[in-house]
Design a protein around this motif. Structure first.
Motif, PDB file in Angstrom:
ATOM      1  N   UNK A   1       0.831  -1.201   0.000  1.00  0.00           N
ATOM      2  CA  UNK A   1       0.000   0.000   0.000  1.00  0.00           C
ATOM      3  C   UNK A   1       0.867   1.252   0.000  1.00  0.00           C
ATOM      4  N   UNK A   2       0.637   2.193  -0.914  1.00  0.00           N
ATOM      5  CA  UNK A   2       1.370   3.466  -0.848  1.00  0.00           C
ATOM      6  C   UNK A   2       1.131   4.152   0.492  1.00  0.00           C
ATOM      7  N   UNK A   3       2.171   4.767   1.030  1.00  0.00           N
ATOM      8  CA  UNK A   3       2.056   5.342   2.363  1.00  0.00           C
ATOM      9  C   UNK A   3       0.998   6.438   2.431  1.00  0.00           C
ATOM     10  N   UNK A   4       0.852   7.214   1.363  1.00  0.00           N
ATOM     11  CA  UNK A   4      -0.171   8.254   1.366  1.00  0.00           C
ATOM     12  C   UNK A   4      -1.567   7.648   1.445  1.00  0.00           C
ATOM     13  N   UNK A   5      -1.773   6.545   0.736  1.00  0.00           N
ATOM     14  CA  UNK A   5      -3.070   5.877   0.785  1.00  0.00           C
ATOM     15  C   UNK A   5      -3.341   5.343   2.188  1.00  0.00           C
ATOM     16  N   UNK A   6      -2.312   4.779   2.828  1.00  0.00           N
ATOM     17  CA  UNK A   6      -2.466   4.294   4.195  1.00  0.00           C
ATOM     18  C   UNK A   6      -2.839   5.435   5.138  1.00  0.00           C
ATOM     19  N   UNK A   7      -2.180   6.594   4.982  1.00  0.00           N
ATOM     20  CA  UNK A   7      -2.486   7.730   5.839  1.00  0.00           C
ATOM     21  C   UNK A   7      -3.903   8.236   5.649  1.00  0.00           C
ATOM     22  N   UNK A   8      -4.348   8.318   4.399  1.00  0.00           N
ATOM     23  CA  UNK A   8      -5.707   8.779   4.128  1.00  0.00           C
ATOM     24  C   UNK A   8      -6.731   7.792   4.686  1.00  0.00           C
ATOM     25  N   UNK A   9      -6.466   6.490   4.509  1.00  0.00           N
ATOM     26  CA  UNK A   9      -7.395   5.474   5.009  1.00  0.00           C
ATOM     27  C   UNK A   9      -7.484   5.511   6.533  1.00  0.00           C
ATOM     28  N   UNK A  10      -6.351   5.609   7.208  1.00  0.00           N
ATOM     29  CA  UNK A  10      -6.357   5.664   8.672  1.00  0.00           C
ATOM     30  C   UNK A  10      -7.048   6.926   9.171  1.00  0.00           C
ATOM     31  N   UNK A  11      -6.847   8.045   8.474  1.00  0.00           N
ATOM     32  CA  UNK A  11      -7.527   9.283   8.859  1.00  0.00           C
ATOM     33  C   UNK A  11      -9.027   9.143   8.700  1.00  0.00           C
ATOM     34  N   UNK A  12      -9.459   8.507   7.603  1.00  0.00           N
ATOM     35  CA  UNK A  12     -10.897   8.302   7.395  1.00  0.00           C
ATOM     36  C   UNK A  12     -11.501   7.408   8.473  1.00  0.00           C
ATOM     37  N   UNK A  13     -10.706   6.470   8.986  1.00  0.00           N
ATOM     38  CA  UNK A  13     -11.205   5.583  10.033  1.00  0.00           C
ATOM     39  C   UNK A  13     -11.296   6.278  11.384  1.00  0.00           C
ATOM     40  N   UNK A  14     -10.266   7.063  11.732  1.00  0.00           N
ATOM     41  CA  UNK A  14     -10.147   7.591  13.088  1.00  0.00           C
ATOM     42  C   UNK A  14     -10.530   9.058  13.222  1.00  0.00           C
ATOM     43  N   UNK A  15     -10.898   9.727  12.146  1.00  0.00           N
ATOM     44  CA  UNK A  15     -11.358  11.109  12.249  1.00  0.00           C
ATOM     45  C   UNK A  15     -12.614  11.162  13.118  1.00  0.00           C
ATOM     46  N   UNK A  16     -12.913  12.315  13.695  1.00  0.00           N
ATOM     47  CA  UNK A  16     -14.089  12.411  14.580  1.00  0.00           C
ATOM     48  C   UNK A  16     -15.381  11.904  13.957  1.00  0.00           C
ATOM     49  N   UNK A  17     -15.512  12.002  12.636  1.00  0.00           N
ATOM     50  CA  UNK A  17     -16.709  11.496  11.967  1.00  0.00           C
ATOM     51  C   UNK A  17     -16.436  10.193  11.210  1.00  0.00           C
ATOM     52  N   UNK A  18     -15.279   9.586  11.442  1.00  0.00           N
ATOM     53  CA  UNK A  18     -14.929   8.355  10.753  1.00  0.00           C
ATOM     54  C   UNK A  18     -15.627   7.139  11.328  1.00  0.00           C
ATOM     55  N   UNK A  19     -15.379   5.985  10.701  1.00  0.00           N
ATOM     56  CA  UNK A  19     -16.048   4.749  11.112  1.00  0.00           C
ATOM     57  C   UNK A  19     -15.751   4.388  12.557  1.00  0.00           C
ATOM     58  N   UNK A  20     -14.501   4.533  12.965  1.00  0.00           N
ATOM     59  CA  UNK A  20     -14.117   4.239  14.351  1.00  0.00           C
ATOM     60  C   UNK A  20     -14.117   5.488  15.224  1.00  0.00           C
ATOM     61  N   UNK A  21     -13.750   6.616  14.644  1.00  0.00           N
ATOM     62  CA  UNK A  21     -13.647   7.840  15.418  1.00  0.00           C
ATOM     63  C   UNK A  21     -14.962   8.291  16.029  1.00  0.00           C
TER      64      UNK A  21
END
Length: 231
Positions: A57-77
């Motif tokens: 996985x490209x590192x930028x893609x990993x960062x965007x995916x993790x941000x989408x997961x853990x952002x305040x409105x993300x799936x986990x956040x």
């Protein structure tokens, strides 16, 4: 340049997060390798394949995916923030990203060692009355320790210089969640080549010293293991 509070805070955050993430990977990477080698369960091949995902996985893609997961409105956040556990845009997010990209180094380093270590040694120890803890401490750990230290060193080295997957989830707030590699890039964009070189040189020296210490510990553990196995 290096003595400024902003640079010192960034260096402390970068190396502190890298060491903490490598320690987490040391524990959970060893457990994952043990699970994949010693147990058969549904979805084992899928888990084995997913371990290598950070490599592909490209590192930028990993960062965007993790941000989408853990952002305040993300799936986990959205579930973590009401509990007071904000991960994205905090130092905790940096550690999460570094654990994600470093886990495969420990798993893939320990896995071949466990595959070569016959379960008969464990069974013999248990037949002699050893508990599971004693089997782990006296049979498994001495054989696994050099590989664990190697995986730890690789995970730490990758985490210390990681950039792409961190900048998206870190928030990049000076004195709070700003990493040293980002400062180097910022100095380069400002044509401050001397400042960028100074920060990079300090990172190089600290990384070399820590990796040298880890290699010395690894060599000592190998000598200890060979001494235990000698007649």
């Amino acid at each position: 340049t290096v003595a400024t509070p902003r640079v010192l805070a960034a260096l402390k955050l970068s190396f502190g997060s890298a060491l903490l993430a490598a320690l987490v990977n040391l524990v959970f990477g060893g457990m994952t390798a043990w699970m994949l080698v010693r147990h058969r369960f549904a979805g084992r091949k899928l888990v084995d394949a997913l371990v290598d995902l950070p490599f592909a996985l490209p590192t930028a893609v990993a960062g965007i995916a993790l941000t989408a997961l853990y952002a305040p409105q993300g799936w986990l956040g959205r579930w973590l923030v009401p509990l007071g556990l904000q991960v994205a845009f905090q130092p905790a997010g940096i550690i999460v990203a570094l654990v994600f990209i470093g886990l495969p180094f420990v798993v893939r380093t320990v896995q071949p060692v466990l595959q070569d270590l016959s379960p008969e040694y464990e069974e013999a120890a248990r037949s002699l009355g050893a508990s599971r803890l004693q089997v782990f401490a006296h049979v498994l750990l001495p054989a696994m320790l050099p590989a664990l230290l190697t995986g730890f060193a690789l995970a730490f080295a990758r985490a210390a210089g990681e950039y792409g997957s961190v900048i998206f989830i870190a928030g990049n707030m000076p004195m709070a969640s700003e990493i040293a590699p980002l400062l180097i890039v910022t100095r380069l964009e400002q044509y401050d080549y001397a400042g960028a070189t100074a920060i990079a040189l300090v990172m190089l020296v600290i990384s070399f010293a820590l990796l040298l210490l880890i290699n010395l510990l690894q060599a000592g553990s190998r000598r200890h293991a060979s001494g235990r196995s000698a007649p």
